[in-house]
Design an enzyme around this catalytic site. Sequence first.
Site, short mmCIF file in Angstrom:
data_model
loop_
_atom_site.label_atom_id
_atom_site.label_comp_id
_atom_site.label_asym_id
_atom_site.label_seq_id
_atom_site.Cartn_x
_atom_site.Cartn_y
_atom_site.Cartn_z
CE LYS A 169 14.61 -29.55 -14.49
NZ LYS A 169 15.50 -28.49 -14.00
O1 G3P Z 1 17.47 -28.06 -11.84
C1 G3P Z 1 17.05 -27.58 -10.59
C2 G3P Z 1 18.11 -26.67 -10.05
O2 G3P Z 1 18.47 -25.75 -11.05
C3 G3P Z 1 17.70 -25.91 -8.81
O3 G3P Z 1 18.88 -25.52 -8.18
O4 G3P Z 1 20.33 -24.04 -6.82
O5 G3P Z 1 18.20 -23.14 -7.87
O6 G3P Z 1 18.10 -24.73 -5.94
P1 G3P Z 1 18.88 -24.29 -7.16
#
Ligand code: G3P
Length: 218
Positions: free
Chosen positions: A84
């Site tokens: 990533k």
């Molecule tokens: O993989 C990206 C994801 O973990 C982001 O999610 O809920 O932190 O916006 P969030």
Amino acid sequence: MKLFIDTGDVGEVRRAAEWGILDGCTTNPSLIAKAGRGFKETVLEICEILPEGEISAEVVSTDREGMLREAREIASWHPNIVVKVPLTPAGVATVRRLTDEGIKTNVTLVFTVSQALLAAKAGATFISNFVGRVDDVSTDGMAAVAETVAMVERYGFDSQVLAASVRHPRHIVEALAAGAHIATAPMAVLEALFRHPLTDAGLERFLSDWRKAGLSIG
Ligand code: G3P
């Protein structure tokens, strides 16, 4: 559409893997930190739990040379790892080089189709369009997912569009409608996908009628 679990918690990965329908796992530095274990040991345990899965693990340098060094190290840990990389100028330059080296990449923190274009041109394996964080500021996060799918298909890019930052089952429904190749979601959202009151009521009725009839199998 592939379904990934978005977590650094190996217990959650193990429980979700029992369903037999999980295609991979995405992690990020915050999720790994929250899990409270070492980065490499966590990622490798997830790779063991999902031997056929695609497992995303993120670099933490912000300069090209540092990202390249970390990406090559992380990729060396296991063949299922997808590295990533954030959508920054250094990140795009890193992905371009990693693509040439045959290392799979997941370009993250993508919010617009223009950012997704940069990731696709660099050869990103996955493009992680964040949905929930855009919704959180009263805007349609899924719109960029649909635009990115259309772009990838119209121009023939090899990238797969990954709906990330998923907050609830409706996002999964919308990701399907948008034509996303992958959706990644937290355990709670994946568990919510199973739930419907009519399923519960219907099953209870089946079993109640069966019991009342005094039936048995075999
Ligand atoms: O993989 C990206 C994801 O973990 C982001 O999610 O809920 O932190 O916006 P969030």
